[in-house]
Motif scaffolding. Structure first.
Motif, mmCIF file in Angstrom:
data_model
loop_
_atom_site.group_PDB
_atom_site.id
_atom_site.type_symbol
_atom_site.label_atom_id
_atom_site.label_comp_id
_atom_site.label_asym_id
_atom_site.label_seq_id
_atom_site.Cartn_x
_atom_site.Cartn_y
_atom_site.Cartn_z
ATOM 1 N N SER A 231 28.032 -26.638 -3.888
ATOM 2 C CA SER A 231 28.454 -27.695 -2.959
ATOM 3 C C SER A 231 29.704 -27.300 -2.169
ATOM 4 O O SER A 231 29.845 -27.643 -0.999
ATOM 5 C CB SER A 231 28.745 -28.991 -3.723
ATOM 6 O OG SER A 231 27.687 -29.295 -4.574
ATOM 7 N N SER A 235 28.217 -24.507 2.923
ATOM 8 C CA SER A 235 28.357 -24.530 4.387
ATOM 9 C C SER A 235 29.343 -23.471 4.870
ATOM 10 O O SER A 235 29.584 -23.343 6.074
ATOM 11 C CB SER A 235 28.788 -25.921 4.847
ATOM 12 O OG SER A 235 29.961 -26.259 4.166
ATOM 13 N N LYS A 303 23.237 -32.425 2.049
ATOM 14 C CA LYS A 303 23.761 -33.756 2.395
ATOM 15 C C LYS A 303 24.946 -34.174 1.518
ATOM 16 O O LYS A 303 25.711 -35.048 1.891
ATOM 17 C CB LYS A 303 22.651 -34.813 2.300
ATOM 18 C CG LYS A 303 21.822 -34.897 3.564
ATOM 19 C CD LYS A 303 21.202 -36.278 3.724
ATOM 20 C CE LYS A 303 20.455 -36.442 5.028
ATOM 21 N NZ LYS A 303 21.301 -36.354 6.222
ATOM 22 N N SER A 305 27.029 -31.678 0.256
ATOM 23 C CA SER A 305 27.940 -30.532 0.180
ATOM 24 C C SER A 305 29.334 -31.019 0.553
ATOM 25 O O SER A 305 29.485 -32.101 1.140
ATOM 26 C CB SER A 305 27.491 -29.425 1.135
ATOM 27 O OG SER A 305 27.619 -29.885 2.454
ATOM 28 N N THR A 307 31.466 -30.283 2.827
ATOM 29 C CA THR A 307 31.783 -30.573 4.235
ATOM 30 C C THR A 307 31.105 -31.846 4.738
ATOM 31 O O THR A 307 31.542 -32.450 5.709
ATOM 32 C CB THR A 307 31.387 -29.394 5.150
ATOM 33 O OG1 THR A 307 30.125 -28.923 4.737
ATOM 34 C CG2 THR A 307 32.395 -28.285 5.116
ATOM 35 N N GLU A 308 30.013 -32.256 4.090
ATOM 36 C CA GLU A 308 29.315 -33.485 4.509
ATOM 37 C C GLU A 308 29.883 -34.724 3.823
ATOM 38 O O GLU A 308 29.491 -35.839 4.128
ATOM 39 C CB GLU A 308 27.823 -33.385 4.137
ATOM 40 C CG GLU A 308 27.057 -32.319 4.882
ATOM 41 C CD GLU A 308 26.924 -32.639 6.353
ATOM 42 O OE1 GLU A 308 26.601 -33.797 6.676
ATOM 43 O OE2 GLU A 308 27.172 -31.739 7.179
ATOM 44 N N SER A 309 30.760 -34.498 2.866
ATOM 45 C CA SER A 309 31.182 -35.613 2.022
ATOM 46 C C SER A 309 32.365 -36.371 2.603
ATOM 47 O O SER A 309 33.253 -35.787 3.224
ATOM 48 C CB SER A 309 31.546 -35.082 0.643
ATOM 49 O OG SER A 309 32.076 -36.108 -0.134
ATOM 50 N N SER A 310 32.378 -37.679 2.323
ATOM 51 C CA SER A 310 33.520 -38.480 2.763
ATOM 52 C C SER A 310 34.655 -38.360 1.735
ATOM 53 O O SER A 310 35.745 -38.854 1.950
ATOM 54 C CB SER A 310 33.087 -39.936 2.893
ATOM 55 O OG SER A 310 32.498 -40.339 1.675
#
Ligand SMILES: Cc1cc2nc3c(=O)[nH]c(=O)nc-3n(C[C@H](O)[C@H](O)[C@H](O)COP(=O)(O)O)c2cc1C
Length: 328
Positions: A231, A235, A303, A305, A307-310
């Motif tokens: 994770s 990216s 989704k 990972s 970089t996608e996480s808040s």
């Protein structure tokens, strides 16, 4: 209808399950079972230069007692190496003849010229790709971190100059600068990385007072380490990632893909449940995708990972600060 196909190392896989290098992938009969039960690819049991060296040492010790000379020893060395390599090359070409799924060869050597020689032979035998199983033991106190790391890059460079098929690298998590290493290794031209290898560990039999082998198979909760690093890195790297260690269920596959893995490599769960368990894992994946309305692997890959996480910081958290108050 959901589509389970994915790509890994430029190979088209019908689903994300690869059977990892292990005793399960060391003979044709077992490989055929694995294909029949739905795996998308196999990594053959590694050919180990160390095993060849051990056999050579045993034979030369006996030969020395019989009064053989150096030139005989060289001949033994050559014979043993060629015999083992031939056996491996035969496994590759038979697997290629009998299976329709991709066959990935796996090699583990010590000396750099052997890495190249073995890799070239695997390519010649028809392997679809090569996984380099590199581990340079940190127990050698004469080697510092810099020297150990340099060897990885040297081996990769030599092999990439020697073969044209895709090359991947399987590493352990035992680097003090793991993130930086994964990042730099991914830029070498390799097509993929397997995070992480899991090693044989010695144990003690306290009744016989001797060293024994133990912890051969992983446990489902061992997924945590590869999940974190897949994770964190998916990216950022310039190659595909395959997740390995502790993947024991369809849910675990989903997690690794959400983290950004292109595929998973599994062994322990199949030793424990039989290779038929592949279809159970695939059914779970398919059912979940339908429930979530994802029609392809790519539609949810990465989704979760970092970089996608808040909540990007949580991926790097290592302390359980508020764990007992019900929050993490
Ligand atoms: C019995 C056994 C033999 C293995 N042999 C190899 C090997 O030859 N080469 C290799 O790279 N990994 C080997 N592994 C490691 C597996 O490929 C895999 O990375 C590891 O077991 C973690 O996955 P798992 O949790 O699904 O078992 C072996 C694992 C087991 C259990």
């Amino acid at each position: 209808m959901v589509n389970l196909s994915t790509t890994y190392l430029g190979l088209n896989l019908k689903n994300p399950i690869i059977v990892a290098s292990s005793g399960l992938t060391e003979n044709l009969k077992s490989l055929q079972e694995i294909e029949k039960n739905g795996a998308a690819a196999v990594v053959l049991k590694s050919i180990f230069e160390e095993e060849i060296t051990n056999e050579y040492e045993a034979i030369t010790a006996e030969a020395e007692q019989l009064g053989y000379h150096d030139e005989h020893m060289d001949y033994f060395d050559y014979q043993i190496r060629e015999k083992n390599l031939l056996k491996y090359v035969e496994l590759i070409s038979n697997a290629k003849k009998e299976l329709s799924i991709p066959v990935i060869a796996s090699i583990n050597c010590h000396s750099s010229h052997e890495w190249e020689y073995f890799a070239a032979n695997c390519e010649k035998a028809g392997a679809d790709a090569i996984e380099l199983n590199i581990f340079i033991s940190p127990s050698d106190i004469s080697l510092n971190c810099e020297l150990i790391q340099k060897r990885y890059f040297t081996i990769i460079e030599k092999i990439l100059n020697k073969v044209t098929i895709p090359v991947s690298l399987k590493i352990s998590p035992y680097f003090s600068d793991l993130g930086s290493m994964i990042f730099r290794l991914s830029k070498t031209g390799i097509k993929g990385m397997t995070l992480f290898n899991r090693f044989f560990s010695p144990d003690f039999d306290i009744y016989k007072m001797e060293v024994s082998s133990s912890f051969v198979f992983s446990h489902a909760d061992e997924i945590a380490q590869s999940l974190r690093w897949v994770s964190l890195m998916s990216s950022r790297v310039d190659c595909d990632l395959a997740a390995s260690t502790g993947i024991h269920s369809g849910e675990a596959i989903i997690k690794q893909i959400l983290g950004g893995a292109s595929a998973v490599q599994i062994a322990s769960v199949l030793y424990q449940n039989g290779t038929e368990y592949i279809s159970t894992m695939l059914s779970t994946l398919e059912k979940w995708m339908k429930e979530k309305s994802f029609d392809s692997i790519d539609s949810f890959k990465g989704k979760l990972s970092q970089t996608e996480s808040s909540n990007a910081a949580v991926y790097e958290r290592v302390q359980f600060m508020k764990y007992f108050s019900g929050k993490f």
